[in-house]
Design a protein around this motif. Sequence first.
Motif, PDB file in Angstrom:
ATOM      1  N   LYS A  75       1.068   1.859   7.283  1.00  0.00           N
ATOM      2  CA  LYS A  75      -0.223   2.215   6.702  1.00  0.00           C
ATOM      3  C   LYS A  75      -0.992   0.952   6.342  1.00  0.00           C
ATOM      4  O   LYS A  75      -0.414  -0.126   6.203  1.00  0.00           O
ATOM      5  CB  LYS A  75      -0.021   3.054   5.427  1.00  0.00           C
ATOM      6  CG  LYS A  75       0.950   4.216   5.570  1.00  0.00           C
ATOM      7  CD  LYS A  75       0.354   5.324   6.401  1.00  0.00           C
ATOM      8  CE  LYS A  75       1.249   6.543   6.410  1.00  0.00           C
ATOM      9  NZ  LYS A  75       1.985   6.772   7.597  1.00  0.00           N
ATOM     10  N   ILE A  76      -2.299   1.093   6.155  1.00  0.00           N
ATOM     11  CA  ILE A  76      -3.107  -0.032   5.688  1.00  0.00           C
ATOM     12  C   ILE A  76      -2.515  -0.509   4.370  1.00  0.00           C
ATOM     13  O   ILE A  76      -2.191   0.281   3.496  1.00  0.00           O
ATOM     14  CB  ILE A  76      -4.583   0.391   5.490  1.00  0.00           C
ATOM     15  CG1 ILE A  76      -5.179   0.845   6.820  1.00  0.00           C
ATOM     16  CG2 ILE A  76      -5.394  -0.721   4.867  1.00  0.00           C
ATOM     17  CD1 ILE A  76      -5.326  -0.222   7.860  1.00  0.00           C
ATOM     18  N   GLY A  77      -2.346  -1.807   4.228  1.00  0.00           N
ATOM     19  CA  GLY A  77      -1.750  -2.373   3.024  1.00  0.00           C
ATOM     20  C   GLY A  77      -0.264  -2.656   3.159  1.00  0.00           C
ATOM     21  O   GLY A  77       0.316  -3.350   2.336  1.00  0.00           O
ATOM     22  N   GLN A  78       0.386  -2.114   4.205  1.00  0.00           N
ATOM     23  CA  GLN A  78       1.788  -2.404   4.461  1.00  0.00           C
ATOM     24  C   GLN A  78       1.890  -3.504   5.515  1.00  0.00           C
ATOM     25  O   GLN A  78       0.965  -3.719   6.291  1.00  0.00           O
ATOM     26  CB  GLN A  78       2.524  -1.170   4.973  1.00  0.00           C
ATOM     27  CG  GLN A  78       2.677  -0.074   3.964  1.00  0.00           C
ATOM     28  CD  GLN A  78       3.443   1.103   4.529  1.00  0.00           C
ATOM     29  OE1 GLN A  78       3.174   1.542   5.640  1.00  0.00           O
ATOM     30  NE2 GLN A  78       4.405   1.604   3.758  1.00  0.00           N
ATOM     31  N   TYR A  84       6.055  -5.738   2.945  1.00  0.00           N
ATOM     32  CA  TYR A  84       5.235  -5.532   1.755  1.00  0.00           C
ATOM     33  C   TYR A  84       4.518  -4.200   1.856  1.00  0.00           C
ATOM     34  O   TYR A  84       4.318  -3.659   2.938  1.00  0.00           O
ATOM     35  CB  TYR A  84       4.250  -6.677   1.515  1.00  0.00           C
ATOM     36  CG  TYR A  84       3.363  -7.015   2.693  1.00  0.00           C
ATOM     37  CD1 TYR A  84       2.116  -6.423   2.828  1.00  0.00           C
ATOM     38  CD2 TYR A  84       3.765  -7.925   3.655  1.00  0.00           C
ATOM     39  CE1 TYR A  84       1.302  -6.733   3.898  1.00  0.00           C
ATOM     40  CE2 TYR A  84       2.952  -8.244   4.722  1.00  0.00           C
ATOM     41  CZ  TYR A  84       1.726  -7.648   4.832  1.00  0.00           C
ATOM     42  OH  TYR A  84       0.918  -7.954   5.899  1.00  0.00           O
ATOM     43  N   SER A  85       4.184  -3.677   0.685  1.00  0.00           N
ATOM     44  CA  SER A  85       3.565  -2.368   0.589  1.00  0.00           C
ATOM     45  C   SER A  85       2.936  -2.238  -0.790  1.00  0.00           C
ATOM     46  O   SER A  85       3.404  -2.862  -1.742  1.00  0.00           O
ATOM     47  CB  SER A  85       4.640  -1.298   0.784  1.00  0.00           C
ATOM     48  OG  SER A  85       4.060  -0.028   0.883  1.00  0.00           O
ATOM     49  N   PRO A  86       1.889  -1.433  -0.945  1.00  0.00           N
ATOM     50  CA  PRO A  86       1.366  -1.172  -2.291  1.00  0.00           C
ATOM     51  C   PRO A  86       2.461  -0.567  -3.176  1.00  0.00           C
ATOM     52  O   PRO A  86       3.403   0.066  -2.675  1.00  0.00           O
ATOM     53  CB  PRO A  86       0.237  -0.162  -2.058  1.00  0.00           C
ATOM     54  CG  PRO A  86      -0.154  -0.345  -0.632  1.00  0.00           C
ATOM     55  CD  PRO A  86       1.106  -0.757   0.088  1.00  0.00           C
ATOM     56  N   LEU A  87       2.357  -0.754  -4.475  1.00  0.00           N
ATOM     57  CA  LEU A  87       3.387  -0.290  -5.407  1.00  0.00           C
ATOM     58  C   LEU A  87       3.680   1.199  -5.301  1.00  0.00           C
ATOM     59  O   LEU A  87       4.810   1.625  -5.477  1.00  0.00           O
ATOM     60  CB  LEU A  87       2.991  -0.628  -6.837  1.00  0.00           C
ATOM     61  CG  LEU A  87       3.039  -2.111  -7.183  1.00  0.00           C
ATOM     62  CD1 LEU A  87       2.542  -2.339  -8.601  1.00  0.00           C
ATOM     63  CD2 LEU A  87       4.440  -2.660  -7.016  1.00  0.00           C
ATOM     64  N   ASN A  88       2.693   2.016  -5.023  1.00  0.00           N
ATOM     65  CA  ASN A  88       2.896   3.463  -4.989  1.00  0.00           C
ATOM     66  C   ASN A  88       3.250   4.008  -3.599  1.00  0.00           C
ATOM     67  O   ASN A  88       3.294   5.209  -3.395  1.00  0.00           O
ATOM     68  CB  ASN A  88       1.649   4.189  -5.517  1.00  0.00           C
ATOM     69  CG  ASN A  88       0.419   3.839  -4.698  1.00  0.00           C
ATOM     70  OD1 ASN A  88       0.410   2.880  -3.942  1.00  0.00           O
ATOM     71  ND2 ASN A  88      -0.623   4.624  -4.871  1.00  0.00           N
ATOM     72  N   VAL A  89       3.523   3.126  -2.628  1.00  0.00           N
ATOM     73  CA  VAL A  89       3.845   3.529  -1.261  1.00  0.00           C
ATOM     74  C   VAL A  89       5.218   2.963  -0.896  1.00  0.00           C
ATOM     75  O   VAL A  89       5.483   1.786  -1.147  1.00  0.00           O
ATOM     76  CB  VAL A  89       2.775   2.994  -0.273  1.00  0.00           C
ATOM     77  CG1 VAL A  89       3.126   3.348   1.158  1.00  0.00           C
ATOM     78  CG2 VAL A  89       1.392   3.509  -0.646  1.00  0.00           C
TER      79      VAL A  89
END
Length: 136
Positions: free
Chosen positions: A10-13, A100-105
């Motif tokens: 996903k975007i942000g990963q 890496y990934s956003p904290l909630n993903v």
Amino acid sequence: MATYKLPDLKIGQGSSSTIYLFGDPNVPDNKLNVIKAGWHISPAMYETSYPRFFTYWTDSNTGNWWVTYNDELPLGYFPKELLPKMNDYAKVVQMGGHVYSPLNVPSPPMGSGHSGHEGPNRAAYIHSSSVCGSVK
């Protein structure tokens, strides 16, 4: 380094595998010399989950560091002026990967996402002749 397309990112990963060459690791960060070369997947940057080759660097016989594929095909070089702490050799070599990934993903898989027990046709690996750097 083995590379894999990870279609569900996903975007942000992101996911990457990298070889790091360091000059003297005992100097302050603003004087550290490092070369990074490897593969990364970043849908936010490239709008795709295909792996991309990347290089990064900080501030016989040209003294330049060359990045080659299979020790033959030159991909580019790092001028010696950019790496004054690495005149003849790197003092430290590291290889590895990160995700890496956003904290909630949930984090994406590292490498292919398969276990090393499944072998090199399924799991990520680094082979000795894939990409190398040398001073020439």
